[in-house]
Design a protein around this motif. Structure first.
Motif, PDB file in Angstrom:
ATOM      1  N   GLY A  84       0.831  -1.198   0.000  1.00 49.29           N
ATOM      2  CA  GLY A  84       0.000   0.000   0.000  1.00 49.29           C
ATOM      3  C   GLY A  84       0.862   1.243   0.000  1.00 49.29           C
ATOM      4  N   ILE A  85       0.262   2.386  -0.338  1.00 45.69           N
ATOM      5  CA  ILE A  85       1.001   3.642  -0.440  1.00 45.69           C
ATOM      6  C   ILE A  85       0.238   4.741   0.281  1.00 45.69           C
ATOM      7  N   VAL A  86       0.956   5.514   1.096  1.00 46.28           N
ATOM      8  CA  VAL A  86       0.432   6.735   1.707  1.00 46.28           C
ATOM      9  C   VAL A  86       1.135   7.898   1.018  1.00 46.28           C
ATOM     10  N   VAL A  87       0.382   8.874   0.513  1.00 47.26           N
ATOM     11  CA  VAL A  87       1.009   9.929  -0.269  1.00 47.26           C
ATOM     12  C   VAL A  87       0.411  11.294   0.044  1.00 47.26           C
ATOM     13  N   SER A  88       1.299  12.269   0.229  1.00 41.87           N
ATOM     14  CA  SER A  88       0.910  13.682   0.302  1.00 41.87           C
ATOM     15  C   SER A  88       1.172  14.242  -1.087  1.00 41.87           C
ATOM     16  N   SER A  89       0.148  14.275  -1.904  1.00 39.60           N
ATOM     17  CA  SER A  89       0.328  14.482  -3.340  1.00 39.60           C
ATOM     18  C   SER A  89       0.482  15.947  -3.732  1.00 39.60           C
ATOM     19  N   ALA A  90       1.286  16.166  -4.778  1.00 36.80           N
ATOM     20  CA  ALA A  90       1.451  17.500  -5.366  1.00 36.80           C
ATOM     21  C   ALA A  90       0.430  17.742  -6.467  1.00 36.80           C
ATOM     22  N   ALA A  91      -0.452  16.783  -6.715  1.00 36.18           N
ATOM     23  CA  ALA A  91      -1.462  16.931  -7.760  1.00 36.18           C
ATOM     24  C   ALA A  91      -2.544  17.906  -7.308  1.00 36.18           C
ATOM     25  N   VAL A  92      -3.018  18.744  -8.228  1.00 35.67           N
ATOM     26  CA  VAL A  92      -4.073  19.697  -7.898  1.00 35.67           C
ATOM     27  C   VAL A  92      -5.419  19.259  -8.472  1.00 35.67           C
ATOM     28  N   GLY A  93      -5.446  18.149  -9.182  1.00 33.27           N
ATOM     29  CA  GLY A  93      -6.680  17.624  -9.738  1.00 33.27           C
ATOM     30  C   GLY A  93      -6.474  16.226 -10.261  1.00 33.27           C
ATOM     31  N   ALA A  94      -7.580  15.556 -10.591  1.00 28.12           N
ATOM     32  CA  ALA A  94      -7.512  14.171 -11.042  1.00 28.12           C
ATOM     33  C   ALA A  94      -6.623  13.963 -12.271  1.00 28.12           C
ATOM     34  N   PRO A  95      -6.623  14.874 -13.262  1.00 25.27           N
ATOM     35  CA  PRO A  95      -5.745  14.653 -14.425  1.00 25.27           C
ATOM     36  C   PRO A  95      -4.264  14.565 -14.054  1.00 25.27           C
ATOM     37  N   ASP A  96      -3.872  15.277 -12.995  1.00 24.46           N
ATOM     38  CA  ASP A  96      -2.476  15.226 -12.536  1.00 24.46           C
ATOM     39  C   ASP A  96      -2.169  13.950 -11.763  1.00 24.46           C
ATOM     40  N   ALA A  97      -3.207  13.258 -11.329  1.00 27.01           N
ATOM     41  CA  ALA A  97      -3.029  12.143 -10.396  1.00 27.01           C
ATOM     42  C   ALA A  97      -3.340  10.796 -11.030  1.00 27.01           C
ATOM     43  N   GLU A  98      -3.151  10.677 -12.328  1.00 19.96           N
ATOM     44  CA  GLU A  98      -3.423   9.416 -12.997  1.00 19.96           C
ATOM     45  C   GLU A  98      -2.545   8.297 -12.444  1.00 19.96           C
ATOM     46  N   HIS A  99      -1.326   8.650 -12.002  1.00 21.61           N
ATOM     47  CA  HIS A  99      -0.425   7.628 -11.445  1.00 21.61           C
ATOM     48  C   HIS A  99      -1.007   7.015 -10.173  1.00 21.61           C
ATOM     49  N   LEU A 100      -1.757   7.802  -9.398  1.00 22.57           N
ATOM     50  CA  LEU A 100      -2.375   7.270  -8.186  1.00 22.57           C
ATOM     51  C   LEU A 100      -3.593   6.415  -8.533  1.00 22.57           C
ATOM     52  N   ALA A 101      -4.370   6.875  -9.506  1.00 20.08           N
ATOM     53  CA  ALA A 101      -5.514   6.079  -9.946  1.00 20.08           C
ATOM     54  C   ALA A 101      -5.050   4.750 -10.540  1.00 20.08           C
ATOM     55  N   GLU A 102      -3.945   4.786 -11.298  1.00 22.32           N
ATOM     56  CA  GLU A 102      -3.411   3.562 -11.893  1.00 22.32           C
ATOM     57  C   GLU A 102      -2.947   2.579 -10.818  1.00 22.32           C
ATOM     58  N   ALA A 103      -2.347   3.110  -9.749  1.00 12.05           N
ATOM     59  CA  ALA A 103      -1.905   2.239  -8.656  1.00 12.05           C
ATOM     60  C   ALA A 103      -3.089   1.488  -8.052  1.00 12.05           C
ATOM     61  N   THR A 104      -4.197   2.188  -7.854  1.00 11.49           N
ATOM     62  CA  THR A 104      -5.368   1.521  -7.278  1.00 11.49           C
ATOM     63  C   THR A 104      -5.961   0.508  -8.253  1.00 11.49           C
ATOM     64  N   ARG A 105      -5.913   0.830  -9.542  1.00 14.87           N
ATOM     65  CA  ARG A 105      -6.418  -0.135 -10.529  1.00 14.87           C
ATOM     66  C   ARG A 105      -5.574  -1.402 -10.541  1.00 14.87           C
ATOM     67  N   ARG A 106      -4.296  -1.268 -10.220  1.00 15.11           N
ATOM     68  CA  ARG A 106      -3.410  -2.429 -10.158  1.00 15.11           C
ATOM     69  C   ARG A 106      -3.566  -3.204  -8.857  1.00 15.11           C
ATOM     70  N   GLY A 107      -4.435  -2.715  -7.972  1.00 15.40           N
ATOM     71  CA  GLY A 107      -4.699  -3.423  -6.730  1.00 15.40           C
ATOM     72  C   GLY A 107      -3.869  -2.968  -5.545  1.00 15.40           C
ATOM     73  N   THR A 108      -3.133  -1.850  -5.686  1.00 16.88           N
ATOM     74  CA  THR A 108      -2.345  -1.320  -4.575  1.00 16.88           C
ATOM     75  C   THR A 108      -3.109  -0.179  -3.920  1.00 16.88           C
ATOM     76  N   PRO A 109      -3.561  -0.345  -2.677  1.00 15.39           N
ATOM     77  CA  PRO A 109      -4.317   0.719  -2.014  1.00 15.39           C
ATOM     78  C   PRO A 109      -3.494   2.002  -1.869  1.00 15.39           C
ATOM     79  N   VAL A 110      -4.119   3.140  -2.086  1.00 15.64           N
ATOM     80  CA  VAL A 110      -3.486   4.449  -1.935  1.00 15.64           C
ATOM     81  C   VAL A 110      -4.320   5.279  -0.967  1.00 15.64           C
ATOM     82  N   VAL A 111      -3.665   5.845   0.038  1.00 16.65           N
ATOM     83  CA  VAL A 111      -4.333   6.718   0.998  1.00 16.65           C
ATOM     84  C   VAL A 111      -3.680   8.091   0.922  1.00 16.65           C
ATOM     85  N   LEU A 112      -4.489   9.113   0.702  1.00 19.24           N
ATOM     86  CA  LEU A 112      -3.996  10.487   0.684  1.00 19.24           C
ATOM     87  C   LEU A 112      -3.853  10.983   2.117  1.00 19.24           C
TER      88      LEU A 112
END
Length: 375
Positions: free
Chosen positions: A127-155
């Motif tokens: 799993g991943i805990v992240v304080s993200s520099a993304a300001v919107g969903a388009p910037d955060a595709e890498h986080l969405a992709e991680a969850t699609r791969r089955g790796t939980p992400v917590v902001l």
């Protein structure tokens, strides 16, 4: 000169199995922590492994079990006391669950964050805990992709608008509103706001400021909204010269505070939205030969130990960093066990640490001070 002795190879699972007098599969299940093994066989394998100095191959084990017992933590700046507090809380919670932690600092660089998440996924963290520099969903595709791969992400600390993930934050808007209201109740009407986001364009109107705010980190945007809320509640008009951008570092905040305090109608109070920005404000106050709270009141976000030893001590918003870090890890672990439930938003309360850096305004608004126009 080449060594006369061949290198000693690390013991393998087969070595442990032979020493324990069991089959390789039994040794692998015991050392990998999966499958069924009798108590007698388990004891013999563990004793043999300790005797031989066997260390498990985590990557190989993960290929069998799908679990590495490791978490990734991605923060903006590991040297910042706020983020180091988050890491400490998260690490303590992970250690209590026998989880290893990999920490990566990105310095608010979105490209560095994407690379960090990729590295963690390659290492197959659970799993991943992240304080993200993304300001919107388009910037955060890498986080969405991680969850699609089955790796939980917590902001943590920041939400990403448009991205539906578990998160642990404080109510930045409410806290900024509370700080600004406290200054207003002390009599202040010109409150300088040392703010984080950077912009290449000037900000002359409230509409321009709100446009910049749409491109800001969630926490920065919420703090500005709280400041503006309190002004509106009190019937105080927005003054463009009292909100400065790019004040995340001591140096930039010092320059911004100097410009404000040397203006024709300077603020009677300064609200710094970062601990580093408050240090910059302190430098500006000292450089101008002013005092606080006599000449200007000071208050900041992200309470630190040094704030209590200043003379006088500084009023600060204290975020529950240890609890935030611990809860983020608990949320990751919970998500690993139950991936199907809806993402949860945990908004924890912060605390206004009232000390001695707020006083009544030293002058009538509109009247220049002796420091105005100083070089």
């Amino acid at each position: 000169m080449a060594s006369e002795h061949p290198p000693i190879s690390a013991p393998t699972i087969s070595d442990v199995a032979a020493a324990a007098g069991v089959g390789r599969a039994t040794a692998a299940r015991t050392l990998g922590g999966y499958g069924s093994v009798s108590a007698v066989a388990r004891e013999r394998v563990l004793a043999a492994a300790e005797r031989l100095g066997y260390r498990s191959n985590i990557l190989a084990r993960s290929m069998t079990t799908g679990v590495t017992n490791s978490l990734g933590i991605v923060v903006a700046d590991i040297g910042n006391t706020f983020f180091s507090g988050l890491i400490r809380g998260a690490s303590d919670a992970a250690s209590a669950r026998n989880l290893d932690v990999i920490v990566i600092s990105t310095y608010e660089d979105l490209a560095a964050e994407r690379h960090a998440v990729g590295v963690l996924l390659d290492k197959q963290v659970d799993g991943i805990v992240v304080s993200s520099a993304a300001v919107g969903a388009p910037d955060a595709e890498h986080l969405a992709e991680a969850t699609r791969r089955g790796t939980p992400v917590v902001l943590i600390d920041r939400l990403v608008p448009g991205l539906h993930l578990d998160a642990v934050v404080v109510d930045n808007r409410a806290e900024a509103r509370r700080v600004t209201r406290t200054l207003i109740e002390a009599g202040h009407r010109r409150i300088g706001f040392l703010w984080g986001p950077t912009t290449d364009t000037g900000i002359d109107t409230l509409d321009e400021l709100l446009t910049v705010n749409t491109r800001s980190l969630w926490s920065d945007a919420e703090r500005l909204r709280g400041y503006l809320d309190a002004l509106q509640d009190a019937g105080i008009p927005y003054a463009p010269g009292l909100v400065t951008t790019g004040a995340k570092t001591e140096e930039s905040a010092a320059r911004a505070a100097l410009a404000m305090l040397q203006s024709e109608d300077p603020p009677t109070a300064l609200f710094a939205t970062e601990a580093e920005a408050l240090i910059g404000a302190l430098h500006a106050v000292q450089d101008l030969g002013l005092s606080y709270p006599g000449d200007v009141s000071l208050v900041g976000f992200d309470d630190t130990s040094w704030a209590t030893v200043m003379q006088p001590p500084l009023t600060m918003i204290a975020q529950p960093v240890d609890a935030m870090g611990r809860l983020a890890v608990e949320q990751v672990v919970s998500r690993i066990g139950s991936p199907e439930y809806e993402p949860r938003l945990h908004m924890l309360p912060a605390e206004l640490m009232t000390r001695s850096s707020i006083g009544p305004p030293s002058r009538v608004p509109g009247a220049p001070t002796a420091s105005a126009g100083k070089a």
